[in-house]
Design a protein around this motif. Structure first.
Motif, PDB file in Angstrom:
ATOM      1  N   LEU A  63       0.856  -1.187   0.000  1.00 38.03           N
ATOM      2  CA  LEU A  63       0.000   0.000   0.000  1.00 38.03           C
ATOM      3  C   LEU A  63       0.894   1.240   0.000  1.00 38.03           C
ATOM      4  CD1 LEU A  63      -2.957  -0.394   2.558  1.00 38.03           C
ATOM      5  CD2 LEU A  63      -3.129   0.135   0.114  1.00 38.03           C
ATOM      6  N   SER A  64       0.519   2.235  -0.804  1.00 36.65           N
ATOM      7  CA  SER A  64       1.301   3.471  -0.813  1.00 36.65           C
ATOM      8  C   SER A  64       0.368   4.672  -0.844  1.00 36.65           C
ATOM      9  CB  SER A  64       2.239   3.505  -2.021  1.00 36.65           C
ATOM     10  OG  SER A  64       1.517   3.458  -3.237  1.00 36.65           O
ATOM     11  N   PHE A  65       0.830   5.756  -0.213  1.00 35.05           N
ATOM     12  CA  PHE A  65       0.059   6.999  -0.126  1.00 35.05           C
ATOM     13  C   PHE A  65       0.900   8.150  -0.649  1.00 35.05           C
ATOM     14  CE2 PHE A  65      -1.724   4.207   3.005  1.00 35.05           C
ATOM     15  CZ  PHE A  65      -3.086   4.478   3.015  1.00 35.05           C
ATOM     16  N   ASP A  66       0.357   8.890  -1.621  1.00 35.04           N
ATOM     17  CA  ASP A  66       1.025  10.104  -2.078  1.00 35.04           C
ATOM     18  C   ASP A  66       0.572  11.268  -1.203  1.00 35.04           C
ATOM     19  OD1 ASP A  66       2.135   8.573  -4.024  1.00 35.04           O
ATOM     20  OD2 ASP A  66       1.157   9.574  -5.719  1.00 35.04           O
ATOM     21  N   ALA A  67       1.549  12.016  -0.699  1.00 33.65           N
ATOM     22  CA  ALA A  67       1.263  13.159   0.175  1.00 33.65           C
ATOM     23  C   ALA A  67       1.820  14.422  -0.471  1.00 33.65           C
ATOM     24  CB  ALA A  67       1.898  12.939   1.549  1.00 33.65           C
ATOM     25  N   ALA A  68       0.923  15.210  -1.035  1.00 29.62           N
ATOM     26  CA  ALA A  68       1.358  16.418  -1.736  1.00 29.62           C
ATOM     27  C   ALA A  68       0.592  17.666  -1.317  1.00 29.62           C
ATOM     28  CB  ALA A  68       1.224  16.220  -3.252  1.00 29.62           C
ATOM     29  N   TRP A  69      -0.531  17.511  -0.606  1.00 27.89           N
ATOM     30  CA  TRP A  69      -1.337  18.676  -0.248  1.00 27.89           C
ATOM     31  C   TRP A  69      -1.607  18.713   1.252  1.00 27.89           C
ATOM     32  CZ3 TRP A  69      -2.038  15.865  -4.768  1.00 27.89           C
ATOM     33  CH2 TRP A  69      -1.706  16.571  -5.935  1.00 27.89           C
ATOM     34  N   GLY A  70      -2.844  18.531   1.683  1.00 26.72           N
ATOM     35  CA  GLY A  70      -3.170  18.699   3.094  1.00 26.72           C
ATOM     36  C   GLY A  70      -2.716  17.558   3.983  1.00 26.72           C
ATOM     37  N   ASN A  71      -2.914  17.756   5.296  1.00 24.07           N
ATOM     38  CA  ASN A  71      -2.546  16.721   6.267  1.00 24.07           C
ATOM     39  C   ASN A  71      -3.686  16.416   7.240  1.00 24.07           C
ATOM     40  OD1 ASN A  71      -2.518  19.050   7.912  1.00 24.07           O
ATOM     41  ND2 ASN A  71      -0.981  18.120   9.269  1.00 24.07           N
ATOM     42  N   GLU A  72      -4.892  16.877   6.909  1.00 22.79           N
ATOM     43  CA  GLU A  72      -6.006  16.758   7.852  1.00 22.79           C
ATOM     44  C   GLU A  72      -6.272  15.312   8.272  1.00 22.79           C
ATOM     45  OE1 GLU A  72      -6.336  20.442   5.464  1.00 22.79           O
ATOM     46  OE2 GLU A  72      -6.119  18.307   4.974  1.00 22.79           O
ATOM     47  N   ASP A  73      -6.066  14.379   7.372  1.00 25.80           N
ATOM     48  CA  ASP A  73      -6.414  12.987   7.663  1.00 25.80           C
ATOM     49  C   ASP A  73      -5.203  12.104   7.947  1.00 25.80           C
ATOM     50  OD1 ASP A  73      -9.183  13.445   7.229  1.00 25.80           O
ATOM     51  OD2 ASP A  73      -8.862  13.325   5.056  1.00 25.80           O
ATOM     52  N   THR A  74      -4.011  12.686   7.958  1.00 28.12           N
ATOM     53  CA  THR A  74      -2.812  11.865   8.130  1.00 28.12           C
ATOM     54  C   THR A  74      -2.816  11.141   9.464  1.00 28.12           C
ATOM     55  OG1 THR A  74      -1.577  13.434   6.752  1.00 28.12           O
ATOM     56  CG2 THR A  74      -0.292  11.858   8.048  1.00 28.12           C
ATOM     57  N   GLY A  75      -3.203  11.832  10.522  1.00 24.00           N
ATOM     58  CA  GLY A  75      -3.243  11.212  11.842  1.00 24.00           C
ATOM     59  C   GLY A  75      -4.220  10.047  11.886  1.00 24.00           C
ATOM     60  N   THR A  76      -5.396  10.225  11.277  1.00 21.89           N
ATOM     61  CA  THR A  76      -6.399   9.157  11.241  1.00 21.89           C
ATOM     62  C   THR A  76      -5.868   7.945  10.481  1.00 21.89           C
ATOM     63  OG1 THR A  76      -8.199  10.774  11.300  1.00 21.89           O
ATOM     64  CG2 THR A  76      -8.747   8.565  10.521  1.00 21.89           C
ATOM     65  N   ILE A  77      -5.222   8.199   9.351  1.00 26.01           N
ATOM     66  CA  ILE A  77      -4.650   7.108   8.549  1.00 26.01           C
ATOM     67  C   ILE A  77      -3.587   6.359   9.347  1.00 26.01           C
ATOM     68  CG2 ILE A  77      -3.186   6.624   6.536  1.00 26.01           C
ATOM     69  CD1 ILE A  77      -4.738   8.876   5.084  1.00 26.01           C
TER      70      ILE A  77
END
Length: 262
Positions: free
Chosen positions: A62-76
């Motif tokens: 599984l991979s996640f691209d992170a280029a914009w917001g971070n609102e859901d990063t903690g939940t993920i």
């Protein structure tokens, strides 16, 4: 005598025609065939990133691209911890600069830190030097922040050319794409993400799955995606634990990384 002359004239005409055909064949061979040879050579030498991995083990990444917001990063991160799953986050330089504590949290949780370029440009439009700058600027920022030397690079938009793949390798990286796109970025809803991943026609041993930390429905879908993959017998691992390291491998026309026979 008349017949003899006719036959001699016919033989002469045949001889002339054969000479002309031979000359045409020589010209055709000289001009046409090399272009075919060059074309075949070019196709064979084309550089291709890693889209998936050939393996007998039931493993996917599984991979996640992170280029914009971070609102859901903690939940993920909470869901990944709860499910005891480690993944790969591909981060742009701007995202790293904006959310350094998230970068540290991702690293502390044992996930892969991946490079998604400094500025999220279409990399094939850049010069080799610009490509190096896009890769190494964020590389050095993450190293300073976490002490980690990143080794995985994903081109923004999946856009690449031969020069990029070669430059990525020269920078000590593996160039990574995906063969299963969750389409979470289209905001079709959580159920759509779940079915798209778990029923994807390309899903199989060695698949690399693309998701985004900033997509609207990804947090809602993530747990069910993980459960669905596990129910199919897949172990979910970071990309660094899926791909073959070093250079002892080949990549086929579909982007499948294949280990060389030992």
């Amino acid at each position: 005598m008349i017949r003899l002359k006719r036959r001699s004239g016919g033989n002469l005409l045949l001889f002339v025609l054969l000479l002309a055909a031979a000359a045409c064949l020589t010209v055709w061979s000289g001009f046409y065939w090399p272009s075919v040879t060059t074309s075949v050579s070019t196709i064979r030498s084309k550089e291709i990133p890693i889209y998936c991995v050939q393996t007998e083990e039931k493993k996917v990444a599984l991979s996640f691209d992170a280029a914009w917001g971070n609102e859901d990063t903690g939940t993920i991160l909470d869901i990944l911890k709860e499910e005891d799953v480690h993944v790969t986050f591909f981060m742009t330089g701007g995202w790293v600069e904006s959310f350094p504590e998230d970068v540290k949290a991702i690293a502390a949780a044992g996930h892969d830190l991946g490079n998604h370029s400094e500025s999220h440009y279409e990399m094939s439009t850049l010069s080799e030097e610009q490509m190096k700058d896009e890769i190494l600027t964020v590389h050095n920022r993450v190293k300073e922040l976490t002490g980690i030397e990143m080794k995985l690079f994903r081109p923004p938009y999946g856009d690449y050319n031969d020069t990029l793949v070669q430059t990525v390798k020269a920078c000590g990286y593996s160039c990574i794409q995906w063969d299963v796109d969750s389409l979470d970025w289209k905001d079709y809803g959580a159920d759509s993400i779940i079915s798209t991943v778990c029923q994807h026609k390309h899903l199989g041993n060695g698949s690399i799955i693309l998701m985004h930390n900033g997509a609207k429905y990804t947090p809602q879908a993530l747990k069910a995606v993980i459960t669905g993959l596990k129910e199919q017998g897949y172990e979910i691992v970071p990309i660094s634990q899926l791909i073959y390291p070093g250079e002892d491998y080949t990549i086929d026309h579909e982007g499948r990384q294949i280990p060389c026979p030992s």
